[in-house]
Design a protein around this motif. Structure first.
Motif, PDB file in Angstrom:
ATOM      1  N   ILE A  81       5.601 -18.609  -6.822  1.00  8.49           N
ATOM      2  CA  ILE A  81       4.410 -18.854  -7.753  1.00  8.49           C
ATOM      3  C   ILE A  81       3.109 -18.354  -6.909  1.00  8.49           C
ATOM      4  CG2 ILE A  81       3.034 -20.377  -9.122  1.00  8.49           C
ATOM      5  CD1 ILE A  81       5.718 -21.961  -9.601  1.00  8.49           C
ATOM      6  N   LEU A  82       2.407 -17.459  -7.429  1.00  3.04           N
ATOM      7  CA  LEU A  82       1.268 -17.005  -6.785  1.00  3.04           C
ATOM      8  C   LEU A  82       0.122 -16.721  -7.768  1.00  3.04           C
ATOM      9  CD1 LEU A  82      -0.643 -16.756  -4.116  1.00  3.04           C
ATOM     10  CD2 LEU A  82       0.149 -14.388  -3.812  1.00  3.04           C
ATOM     11  N   VAL A  83      -0.964 -17.231  -7.998  1.00  2.41           N
ATOM     12  CA  VAL A  83      -1.933 -17.404  -8.919  1.00  2.41           C
ATOM     13  C   VAL A  83      -3.314 -17.347  -8.400  1.00  2.41           C
ATOM     14  CG1 VAL A  83      -2.948 -18.082 -11.126  1.00  2.41           C
ATOM     15  CG2 VAL A  83      -0.414 -18.375 -10.703  1.00  2.41           C
ATOM     16  N   TYR A  84      -3.869 -16.251  -8.732  1.00  3.07           N
ATOM     17  CA  TYR A  84      -5.370 -16.206  -8.246  1.00  3.07           C
ATOM     18  C   TYR A  84      -6.253 -16.420  -9.381  1.00  3.07           C
ATOM     19  CZ  TYR A  84      -3.646 -13.701  -3.770  1.00  3.07           C
ATOM     20  OH  TYR A  84      -3.152 -13.611  -2.841  1.00  3.07           O
ATOM     21  N   GLY A  85      -7.111 -17.398  -9.077  1.00  2.00           N
ATOM     22  CA  GLY A  85      -7.913 -17.649 -10.479  1.00  2.00           C
ATOM     23  C   GLY A  85      -9.362 -18.387 -10.096  1.00  2.00           C
ATOM     24  N   PRO A  86     -10.145 -18.672 -11.199  1.00  2.00           N
ATOM     25  CA  PRO A  86     -11.579 -19.088 -10.953  1.00  2.00           C
ATOM     26  C   PRO A  86     -11.839 -20.481 -10.429  1.00  2.00           C
ATOM     27  CG  PRO A  86     -10.549 -19.293 -13.228  1.00  2.00           C
ATOM     28  CD  PRO A  86      -9.686 -18.685 -12.488  1.00  2.00           C
ATOM     29  N   PRO A  87     -12.768 -20.685  -9.607  1.00  2.00           N
ATOM     30  CA  PRO A  87     -13.160 -21.922  -9.005  1.00  2.00           C
ATOM     31  C   PRO A  87     -13.582 -23.054  -9.930  1.00  2.00           C
ATOM     32  CG  PRO A  87     -15.092 -20.534  -8.664  1.00  2.00           C
ATOM     33  CD  PRO A  87     -14.093 -19.566  -9.319  1.00  2.00           C
ATOM     34  N   SER A  88     -13.624 -24.317  -9.609  1.00  2.00           N
ATOM     35  CA  SER A  88     -14.000 -25.205 -10.486  1.00  2.00           C
ATOM     36  C   SER A  88     -15.338 -25.159 -11.092  1.00  2.00           C
ATOM     37  CB  SER A  88     -14.031 -26.746  -9.571  1.00  2.00           C
ATOM     38  OG  SER A  88     -14.872 -26.734  -8.509  1.00  2.00           O
ATOM     39  N   THR A  89     -16.333 -24.416 -10.463  1.00  2.00           N
ATOM     40  CA  THR A  89     -17.693 -24.224 -10.984  1.00  2.00           C
ATOM     41  C   THR A  89     -17.704 -23.206 -11.945  1.00  2.00           C
ATOM     42  OG1 THR A  89     -17.936 -23.031  -9.084  1.00  2.00           O
ATOM     43  CG2 THR A  89     -18.822 -24.862  -8.596  1.00  2.00           C
TER      44      THR A  89
END
Length: 364
Positions: free
Chosen positions: A167-175
C-alpha cells in the motif's frame, strides 16, 4: 514551507480601500487578489488570463495557491488592502470559518459554486489497477481502522481480490480542501460501513472523528503537499503507487495516469456531473462584498467566471465539470446581484447538498 504559485502582472496605479471601512488595515491596492485551493487554481488562473485580455484597463489579478484551509484563514483575517478579496475553495466554507470571518469584520460574503470536481484515485498508465470502494480505501489508509491496530501492508491484506502489492498512496495534506473532501466523501462513508462506528458517532463524536479520519503515518500514506502535480509525478515514477487528487489533474494528465474505479464507477466528466461517482464534490469561490467597490475590476472578474463555467465552455475544456442548470442560474444571480450568505443558509446548503448527493447515489 508551502510552494506558492502566483499569476500576476505588475501593478502601476494605486487605490485606497476606503470603502472597506476605517478599521480595514489601511494600505492601497489596485489589482484583485485571490488565495486558496490548488484544485481551483488552474480554473481561477484561466479566468484571470481571459479577464486580463478582455479588460486591458484593469491590472491582472493575483492568484495564489495556498490550499483551501490556509486561504480561508487569510480571507477571514479582516477587510482592507492587506487581505485577499477572494478565496478559492475545494469544499464549502465551514460554519466555524464563517464565524471567524464575521468576528474579524468580514460580515458580507458572496458564495459562488463555480463547478464540480471529483476526488480521483489514479495510478500510472500500465500500473496497478483495481476497483476501490470507500471501505477499502478507509481500511487501507486509516491510522486505526474501526479502532483497531493498522496491520495491512499490502492491498490484498485489505481485500484478497486486490493485488499483493504494498500500500503506497500519495495524497493531499491536512490543510487541503481535497483532504477534507477525501474525509467526507470516502473515509467517513467507508468507516460508517461498520455498525460499531455508527454507534460511536452517536455516543462520542470526537472519538468517531479521530477513528474515521486520521490517516496512518508509517509511510503507506504520504502527505505530498498542496501541489497536485507533484502527486502525478510521484505515481508516474512508481507503477505500484496510487495518487489522490482532483479530477481536473487526471484529465490534464490522461496520457500519463489512469483513473481507478470507485464502486465500479469510473471518474469521468459525466459520472461526476451526475454524482454517480462517489468522489464528486462542488468547488467554490468566496468574495468580500465590501471590496467590490474598492478594487477595480472585481465585479468584472466575477462576471468573467459566469461566462466560462458552463458545460462545453472554456473551463470545461481544462477539466471543470459544470454545475447543474439550476445551480448555474442560482450562482449567476449571486455573481451579478451580489447576494450574500449567512451562517444559517450556509448550514442549510450543506445539508441540502448532502441530501442531493445521497439521492443521486440511490438512483444510480
Amino acid at each position: 514551507m508551502k510552494t506558492l504559485k502566483t499569476f500576476a502582472l505588475a501593478a502601476t496605479a494605486t487605490l485606497a480601500l476606503t470603502a472597506c471601512g476605517a478599521d480595514s488595515g489601511g494600505g492601497t491596492r489596485d489589482s484583485i487578489r485571490a488565495v486558496g485551493s490548488s484544485t481551483v487554481y488552474p480554473f481561477a488562473k484561466s479566468v484571470a488570463e481571459t479577464f486580463t485580455r478582455s479588460n486591458p484597463d484593469f491590472n491582472s489579478p493575483l492568484i495564489e495557491s495556498t490550499g483551501t484551509g490556509g486561504g480561508v484563514k487569510l480571507f477571514c483575517a479582516g477587510l482592507g488592502a492587506d487581505t485577499p478579496d477572494m478565496v478559492n475553495a475545494s469544499r464549502r466554507m465551514k460554519a466555524s470559518e464563517f464565524d471567524t470571518c464575521t468576528q474579524n469584520g468580514v460580515a458580507d460574503i458572496i458564495e459562488l459554486q463555480v463547478g464540480l470536481d471529483g476526488i480521483a484515485f489514479a495510478s500510472a498508465q500500465g500500473g496497478i489497477n483495481m476497483n476501490l470502494t470507500p471501505e477499502i480505501v478507509y481500511r487501507a489508509i486509516a491510522k486505526n481502522p474501526y479502532g483497531e491496530e493498522q496491520t495491512a501492508r499490502t492491498w490484498s491484506d485489505v481485500d484478497p481480490s486486490l493485488p499483493a502489492l504494498p500500500i503506497l498512496v500519495y495524497g493531499p495534506p491536512s490543510t487541503s480542501g481535497t483532504r477534507d473532501a477525501l474525509k467526507e466523501l470516502v473515509l467517513i462513508p467507508g468507516c460508517e460501513s461498520n455498525a460499531e462506528m455508527q454507534a460511536l458517532e452517536e455516543s462520542d463524536e470526537d472519538a468517531f472523528d479521530r477513528t474515521c479520519t486520521e490517516l496512518r503515518s508509517d509511510g503507506a500514506y504520504v502527505d505530498q503537499g498542496e501541489q497536485d502535480n507533484l502527486i502525478v509525478q510521484k505515481i508516474q515514477s512508481n507503477e505500484n503507487a496510487v495518487g489522490v487528487f482532483g479530477y481536473s489533474y487526471l484529465e490534464e494528465n490522461a496520457d500519463k495516469v489512469q483513473g481507478l474505479t470507485m464502486n465500479g464507477v469510473e471518474p469521468t466528466y459525466d459520472n461526476i456531473a451526475s454524482f454517480a461517482y462517489p468522489g464528486a464534490r462542488p468547488l467554490f469561490v468566496y468574495v468580500k462584498k465590501a471590496h467590490l467597490e474598492a478594487i477595480p475590476g472585481l465585479k468584472e472578474y466575477l462576471l468573467q467566471w459566469t461566462k466560462m463555467w458552463g458545460r462545453g465552455g472554456p473551463l470545461a475544456k481544462i477539466g471543470l465539470v459544470a454545475s447543474p442548470d439550476d445551480e448555474l442560474a442560482r450562482n449567476l444571480t449571486a455573481a451579478t446581484q451580489y447576494t450574500t450568505i449567512t451562517r444559517a443558509t450556509l448550514e442549510g446548503k450543506a445539508e441540502e447538498g448532502a441530501d442531493e448527493v445521497a439521492g443521486e447515489s440511490a438512483a444510480s
